[in-house]
Motif scaffolding. Structure first.
Motif, mmCIF file in Angstrom:
data_model
loop_
_atom_site.group_PDB
_atom_site.id
_atom_site.type_symbol
_atom_site.label_atom_id
_atom_site.label_comp_id
_atom_site.label_asym_id
_atom_site.label_seq_id
_atom_site.Cartn_x
_atom_site.Cartn_y
_atom_site.Cartn_z
ATOM 1 N N ALA A 78 3.571 -1.500 -2.412
ATOM 2 C CA ALA A 78 3.600 -0.896 -1.161
ATOM 3 C C ALA A 78 1.909 -0.294 -1.436
ATOM 4 N N ILE A 79 1.290 -0.409 -0.159
ATOM 5 C CA ILE A 79 0.021 -0.020 -0.148
ATOM 6 C C ILE A 79 0.037 1.015 0.567
ATOM 7 N N SER A 80 -0.343 2.126 0.073
ATOM 8 C CA SER A 80 0.105 3.385 0.916
ATOM 9 C C SER A 80 -1.345 4.408 0.571
ATOM 10 N N SER A 81 -1.196 5.646 1.399
ATOM 11 C CA SER A 81 -2.138 6.395 1.514
ATOM 12 C C SER A 81 -3.701 5.902 1.636
ATOM 13 N N GLY A 82 -3.639 4.943 2.611
ATOM 14 C CA GLY A 82 -4.910 4.408 2.796
ATOM 15 C C GLY A 82 -5.722 4.932 3.691
ATOM 16 N N ALA A 83 -7.250 5.147 3.328
ATOM 17 C CA ALA A 83 -7.996 5.836 4.211
ATOM 18 C C ALA A 83 -9.258 4.937 4.749
ATOM 19 N N ILE A 84 -9.626 5.002 5.996
ATOM 20 C CA ILE A 84 -10.695 4.197 6.376
ATOM 21 C C ILE A 84 -12.091 5.170 6.407
ATOM 22 N N ASN A 85 -13.198 4.960 5.904
ATOM 23 C CA ASN A 85 -14.362 5.592 5.682
ATOM 24 C C ASN A 85 -15.412 5.019 6.614
ATOM 25 N N ARG A 86 -15.286 5.600 7.748
ATOM 26 C CA ARG A 86 -16.383 5.055 8.694
ATOM 27 C C ARG A 86 -17.881 5.211 8.516
ATOM 28 N N GLY A 87 -18.057 6.047 7.554
ATOM 29 C CA GLY A 87 -19.544 6.359 7.092
ATOM 30 C C GLY A 87 -19.766 5.684 5.793
ATOM 31 N N SER A 98 -6.815 4.213 14.972
ATOM 32 C CA SER A 98 -6.672 5.377 15.754
ATOM 33 C C SER A 98 -6.413 6.498 14.584
ATOM 34 N N ALA A 99 -5.789 6.299 13.630
ATOM 35 C CA ALA A 99 -5.519 7.307 12.540
ATOM 36 C C ALA A 99 -6.314 6.719 11.201
ATOM 37 N N ASN A 100 -7.263 6.071 11.516
ATOM 38 C CA ASN A 100 -8.144 5.521 10.320
ATOM 39 C C ASN A 100 -7.457 5.480 8.925
ATOM 40 N N SER A 101 -6.324 4.781 8.960
ATOM 41 C CA SER A 101 -5.445 4.469 7.774
ATOM 42 C C SER A 101 -5.283 2.799 7.514
ATOM 43 N N ILE A 102 -4.748 2.752 6.377
ATOM 44 C CA ILE A 102 -4.473 1.481 5.978
ATOM 45 C C ILE A 102 -2.966 1.409 5.227
ATOM 46 N N SER A 103 -2.378 0.607 5.360
ATOM 47 C CA SER A 103 -1.062 0.532 4.917
ATOM 48 C C SER A 103 -0.427 -1.231 4.932
ATOM 49 N N GLY A 104 0.598 -1.387 3.942
ATOM 50 C CA GLY A 104 1.012 -2.659 3.895
ATOM 51 C C GLY A 104 1.868 -2.724 2.919
ATOM 52 N N THR A 105 2.246 -4.170 2.494
ATOM 53 C CA THR A 105 3.129 -4.591 1.496
ATOM 54 C C THR A 105 2.569 -5.919 1.073
ATOM 55 N N ALA A 106 3.072 -6.032 -0.374
ATOM 56 C CA ALA A 106 2.903 -7.249 -1.103
ATOM 57 C C ALA A 106 4.047 -7.923 -1.600
ATOM 58 N N THR A 107 4.683 -8.887 -1.441
ATOM 59 C CA THR A 107 6.020 -9.411 -1.649
ATOM 60 C C THR A 107 5.899 -10.778 -2.005
ATOM 61 N N GLY A 108 6.868 -11.580 -2.292
ATOM 62 C CA GLY A 108 7.174 -12.747 -2.793
ATOM 63 C C GLY A 108 6.383 -13.254 -3.870
ATOM 64 N N PHE A 109 6.390 -12.577 -4.931
ATOM 65 C CA PHE A 109 5.326 -12.752 -6.239
ATOM 66 C C PHE A 109 5.868 -13.813 -7.075
ATOM 67 N N MET A 110 4.880 -14.651 -7.423
ATOM 68 C CA MET A 110 5.247 -15.682 -8.506
ATOM 69 C C MET A 110 4.284 -15.571 -9.582
#
Length: 196
Positions: A120-129, A96-108
């Motif tokens: 943190a995965i932030s400021s993500g934008a989907i480019n439909r074109g 709906s917002a054409n956005s991507i977000s998320g996290t990465a944790t538990g690193f070894m």
């Protein structure tokens, strides 16, 4: 005809729960996922989705959202060479917002050191074109601090990817940026793969 491995998503979800210290087992904290296990799971997902075409960005849903669980794999420049590290990835695509977000944790890391912290995965934008032959479908920023093995790494990177298959049931992509540590500022590169 290609068929999706129906066991893989539950494996990815279990990986994410374990890496986050989930306690779906009567309150007992699960042990961290080791580096080689992350590699094995990522390789299994890559095999499952090998040869699958990128989702046409114009066919993505125009409402709702999808969540993905998988593995993020990084290579960081250090004073003594390169250091591999991997963690559990959780992504949300908000169509709906054409956005991507998320996290990465538990690193070894590859030396069996646990790395505390969240990227943190932030400021993500989907480019439909986007033309997926030469462009990524979405771009975001990956940032945060990881500490372990006697070192602290400040991560700052670009996080770019595509969805896979007709129903965008998986996503994969590349990571490029820098990692600042006691060594100074060095390069960072990597990849990720995740499934619904």
């Amino acid at each position: 005809m290609w068929k999706k491995n129906l066991n893989a998503p539950s494996l990815a979800s279990a990986l994410l729960l374990a890496a986050c210290g989930g306690n779906g087992d009567g309150g007992q904290t699960r042990p961290p996922v080791d580096y080689q296990t992350y590699q094995t799971i990522a390789t299994g997902m890559q095999t499952t989705w090998s040869g699958t075409t990128d989702t046409d960005p114009t066919s993505l849903p125009i409402s709702g959202s999808s969540t993905f669980a998988g593995v993020i794999d990084l290579m960081v420049e250090t004073g003594s060479g390169e250091l591999g590290m991997a963690g559990a990835l959780a992504l949300t695509a908000n169509f709906s917002a054409n956005s991507i977000s998320g996290t990465a944790t538990g690193f070894m890391d590859e030396n069996a050191n646990g790395l505390a912290g969240v990227l943190a995965i932030s400021s993500g934008a989907i480019n439909r074109g986007a033309n997926t032959a030469i462009q990524y479908t979405y771009s975001a920023l990956l940032g945060g601090t990881l500490t372990g093995g006697g070192e602290t790494y400040g991560i700052s990177a670009d996080f770019d990817g595509d969805f896979l298959g007709i129903d965008n049931l998986a996503t994969t992509g590349a990571i490029t940026g820098t990692a600042t540590s006691g060594f100074g500022t060095g390069y960072l590169f990597g990849s990720f793969i995740a499934e619904q």
